[in-house]
Write a protein that holds these residues in place. Structure first.
Motif, PDB file in Angstrom:
ATOM      1  N   VAL A  62       0.857  -1.187   0.000  1.00  0.00           N
ATOM      2  CA  VAL A  62       0.000   0.000   0.000  1.00  0.00           C
ATOM      3  C   VAL A  62       0.890   1.233   0.000  1.00  0.00           C
ATOM      4  O   VAL A  62       1.836   1.328   0.780  1.00  0.00           O
ATOM      5  N   GLY A  63       0.582   2.180  -0.862  1.00  0.00           N
ATOM      6  CA  GLY A  63       1.384   3.388  -0.931  1.00  0.00           C
ATOM      7  C   GLY A  63       2.418   3.318  -2.035  1.00  0.00           C
ATOM      8  O   GLY A  63       2.476   2.355  -2.823  1.00  0.00           O
ATOM      9  N   ALA A  64       3.256   4.337  -2.080  1.00  0.00           N
ATOM     10  CA  ALA A  64       4.267   4.424  -3.134  1.00  0.00           C
ATOM     11  C   ALA A  64       5.504   5.111  -2.587  1.00  0.00           C
ATOM     12  O   ALA A  64       5.429   5.871  -1.615  1.00  0.00           O
ATOM     13  N   PRO A  65       6.671   4.850  -3.194  1.00  0.00           N
ATOM     14  CA  PRO A  65       7.887   5.556  -2.763  1.00  0.00           C
ATOM     15  C   PRO A  65       7.716   7.069  -2.905  1.00  0.00           C
ATOM     16  O   PRO A  65       7.048   7.544  -3.819  1.00  0.00           O
ATOM     17  N   ASP A  66       8.290   7.796  -1.976  1.00  0.00           N
ATOM     18  CA  ASP A  66       8.166   9.251  -1.961  1.00  0.00           C
ATOM     19  C   ASP A  66       9.510   9.858  -2.372  1.00  0.00           C
ATOM     20  O   ASP A  66      10.510   9.671  -1.681  1.00  0.00           O
ATOM     21  N   PRO A  67       9.558  10.578  -3.480  1.00  0.00           N
ATOM     22  CA  PRO A  67      10.826  11.186  -3.906  1.00  0.00           C
ATOM     23  C   PRO A  67      11.367  12.198  -2.905  1.00  0.00           C
ATOM     24  O   PRO A  67      12.554  12.554  -2.966  1.00  0.00           O
ATOM     25  N   ALA A  68      10.515  12.648  -1.970  1.00  0.00           N
ATOM     26  CA  ALA A  68      10.979  13.599  -0.950  1.00  0.00           C
ATOM     27  C   ALA A  68      11.737  12.907   0.170  1.00  0.00           C
ATOM     28  O   ALA A  68      12.324  13.576   1.024  1.00  0.00           O
ATOM     29  N   ASN A  69      11.720  11.575   0.184  1.00  0.00           N
ATOM     30  CA  ASN A  69      12.417  10.824   1.220  1.00  0.00           C
ATOM     31  C   ASN A  69      13.811  10.450   0.717  1.00  0.00           C
ATOM     32  O   ASN A  69      13.944   9.669  -0.230  1.00  0.00           O
ATOM     33  N   PRO A  70      14.877  10.953   1.350  1.00  0.00           N
ATOM     34  CA  PRO A  70      16.226  10.672   0.872  1.00  0.00           C
ATOM     35  C   PRO A  70      16.768   9.297   1.265  1.00  0.00           C
ATOM     36  O   PRO A  70      17.860   8.926   0.828  1.00  0.00           O
ATOM     37  N   HIS A  71      16.033   8.547   2.093  1.00  0.00           N
ATOM     38  CA  HIS A  71      16.498   7.209   2.459  1.00  0.00           C
ATOM     39  C   HIS A  71      16.660   6.384   1.181  1.00  0.00           C
ATOM     40  O   HIS A  71      15.746   6.318   0.357  1.00  0.00           O
ATOM     41  N   PRO A  72      17.818   5.729   1.002  1.00  0.00           N
ATOM     42  CA  PRO A  72      18.056   5.004  -0.247  1.00  0.00           C
ATOM     43  C   PRO A  72      17.082   3.868  -0.515  1.00  0.00           C
ATOM     44  O   PRO A  72      16.929   3.443  -1.660  1.00  0.00           O
ATOM     45  N   GLU A  73      16.402   3.389   0.528  1.00  0.00           N
ATOM     46  CA  GLU A  73      15.418   2.319   0.341  1.00  0.00           C
ATOM     47  C   GLU A  73      13.990   2.809   0.602  1.00  0.00           C
ATOM     48  O   GLU A  73      13.058   2.002   0.692  1.00  0.00           O
ATOM     49  N   GLY A  74      13.839   4.116   0.737  1.00  0.00           N
ATOM     50  CA  GLY A  74      12.514   4.682   0.929  1.00  0.00           C
ATOM     51  C   GLY A  74      11.893   4.388   2.277  1.00  0.00           C
ATOM     52  O   GLY A  74      10.666   4.391   2.424  1.00  0.00           O
ATOM     53  N   LYS A  75      12.729   4.141   3.299  1.00  0.00           N
ATOM     54  CA  LYS A  75      12.232   3.775   4.621  1.00  0.00           C
ATOM     55  C   LYS A  75      12.284   4.959   5.583  1.00  0.00           C
ATOM     56  O   LYS A  75      12.847   6.014   5.289  1.00  0.00           O
ATOM     57  N   VAL A  76      11.701   4.765   6.750  1.00  0.00           N
ATOM     58  CA  VAL A  76      11.837   5.687   7.876  1.00  0.00           C
ATOM     59  C   VAL A  76      12.108   4.846   9.121  1.00  0.00           C
ATOM     60  O   VAL A  76      11.761   3.653   9.151  1.00  0.00           O
ATOM     61  N   PRO A  77      12.759   5.437  10.125  1.00  0.00           N
ATOM     62  CA  PRO A  77      13.223   6.819  10.219  1.00  0.00           C
ATOM     63  C   PRO A  77      14.518   7.034   9.448  1.00  0.00           C
ATOM     64  O   PRO A  77      15.269   6.090   9.191  1.00  0.00           O
ATOM     65  N   PHE A  78      14.743   8.291   9.114  1.00  0.00           N
ATOM     66  CA  PHE A  78      15.989   8.695   8.464  1.00  0.00           C
ATOM     67  C   PHE A  78      16.323  10.083   8.985  1.00  0.00           C
ATOM     68  O   PHE A  78      15.454  10.967   8.978  1.00  0.00           O
ATOM     69  N   LEU A  79      17.539  10.264   9.475  1.00  0.00           N
ATOM     70  CA  LEU A  79      17.929  11.524  10.107  1.00  0.00           C
ATOM     71  C   LEU A  79      19.013  12.207   9.291  1.00  0.00           C
ATOM     72  O   LEU A  79      19.986  11.567   8.868  1.00  0.00           O
ATOM     73  N   ASP A  80      18.826  13.493   9.060  1.00  0.00           N
ATOM     74  CA  ASP A  80      19.794  14.318   8.345  1.00  0.00           C
ATOM     75  C   ASP A  80      20.227  15.439   9.284  1.00  0.00           C
ATOM     76  O   ASP A  80      19.414  16.257   9.717  1.00  0.00           O
ATOM     77  N   HIS A  81      21.511  15.447   9.621  1.00  0.00           N
ATOM     78  CA  HIS A  81      22.043  16.509  10.471  1.00  0.00           C
ATOM     79  C   HIS A  81      23.041  17.319   9.654  1.00  0.00           C
ATOM     80  O   HIS A  81      24.228  16.986   9.571  1.00  0.00           O
ATOM     81  N   ASP A  82      22.548  18.359   9.007  1.00  0.00           N
ATOM     82  CA  ASP A  82      23.384  19.231   8.180  1.00  0.00           C
ATOM     83  C   ASP A  82      24.210  18.432   7.178  1.00  0.00           C
ATOM     84  O   ASP A  82      25.407  18.678   6.991  1.00  0.00           O
ATOM     85  N   GLY A  83      23.566  17.461   6.546  1.00  0.00           N
ATOM     86  CA  GLY A  83      24.240  16.671   5.525  1.00  0.00           C
ATOM     87  C   GLY A  83      24.825  15.367   6.014  1.00  0.00           C
ATOM     88  O   GLY A  83      25.210  14.512   5.204  1.00  0.00           O
ATOM     89  N   THR A  84      24.923  15.183   7.320  1.00  0.00           N
ATOM     90  CA  THR A  84      25.320  13.887   7.871  1.00  0.00           C
ATOM     91  C   THR A  84      24.067  13.029   7.967  1.00  0.00           C
ATOM     92  O   THR A  84      23.114  13.396   8.662  1.00  0.00           O
ATOM     93  N   LEU A  85      24.066  11.902   7.265  1.00  0.00           N
ATOM     94  CA  LEU A  85      22.881  11.072   7.156  1.00  0.00           C
ATOM     95  C   LEU A  85      23.000   9.852   8.061  1.00  0.00           C
ATOM     96  O   LEU A  85      24.011   9.139   8.020  1.00  0.00           O
ATOM     97  N   ILE A  86      21.967   9.632   8.858  1.00  0.00           N
ATOM     98  CA  ILE A  86      21.978   8.517   9.807  1.00  0.00           C
ATOM     99  C   ILE A  86      20.740   7.676   9.560  1.00  0.00           C
ATOM    100  O   ILE A  86      19.618   8.190   9.562  1.00  0.00           O
ATOM    101  N   ARG A  87      20.948   6.380   9.360  1.00  0.00           N
ATOM    102  CA  ARG A  87      19.846   5.458   9.152  1.00  0.00           C
ATOM    103  C   ARG A  87      19.893   4.365  10.212  1.00  0.00           C
ATOM    104  O   ARG A  87      20.905   4.212  10.888  1.00  0.00           O
TER     105      ARG A  87
END
Length: 203
Positions: free
Chosen positions: A41-66
């Motif tokens: 159900v649903g679709a990938p969101d291009p606004a989500n930068p997670h490489p697999e389209g998952k959450v949570p995903f944290l961006d701290h000034d360009g430092t990406l934490i998954r």
């Protein structure tokens, strides 16, 4: 700037709860993104930068934490909150072990149960639910929470599967009492209200 990519009623909800517990929700830019949920159900969101389209995903000034346990550690270190154990605290080793244990063992084992995976390599690698329940029971026989007298992010992440899959809770009194203590916290209600408001806004 800290930016959390979030989906209501998902694994990232416990990150919302953590931010509420630390009283820093207003210091994080929470962006709700669309997701592919169970049942496709649903679709990938291009606004989500997670490489697999998952959450949570944290961006701290360009430092990406998954991954939830890494995000929990990052946030409790960043905000130096009592929800986490800082460097120099004698409990930090146990704290980090619980976070890693959740991601490396607990979640794979419980997902294996749901998927009915029964393979010797899986069991040799991760063991099984009984080992998890025994570990929890032995720890909680000595204290009300995993690290002592106070609720921490270790409890928050370790209790989360039993919140969403209560049938998996073991019939061990001290574990059931711990689950009840954790889920009675005001932050649980606040998190549910936060997600409900998001769902209402979308719906």
């Amino acid at each position: 700037m800290l930016t959390l990519y979030h989906g209501a009623n998902t694994r990232s909800s416990r990150i919302i709860q953590l931010l509420i517990e630390m009283d820093v929700l207003d210091r994080v830019d929470v962006r709700t993104v669309g997701l592919v949920r169970q049942g496709n159900v649903g679709a990938p969101d291009p606004a989500n930068p997670h490489p697999e389209g998952k959450v949570p995903f944290l961006d701290h000034d360009g430092t990406l934490i998954r991954e939830s346990n890494a995000i929990v550690q990052y946030l409790t270190d960043h905000f130096a909150s009592p929800m986490g154990m800082q460097i120099g605290d004698a409990r930090r080793g146990s704290y980090l072990s619980w976070l890693a244990y959740y991601g490396n063992v607990v979640e794979p084992v419980l997902i294996g149960l749901v998927a009915e995976i029964d393979h010797p390599v899986f069991h040799i690698t991760f063991r099984g639910p009984q080992e998890i329940y025994t570990h929890l029971g032995e720890t909680l026989s000595e204290r009300p929470f995993l690290l002592g007298d106070d609720f921490t992010a270790a409890d928050l992440i370790m209790v989360s599967p039993f919140q969403f899959m209560p049938d998996f809770a073991p019939d061990i009194p001290q574990v059931k009492e711990w689950i009840d203590r954790c889920l009675a916290r005001p932050s649980v209600k606040a998190m549910k209200e936060y997600d409900a408001n998001l769902m209402e806004a979308v719906g």
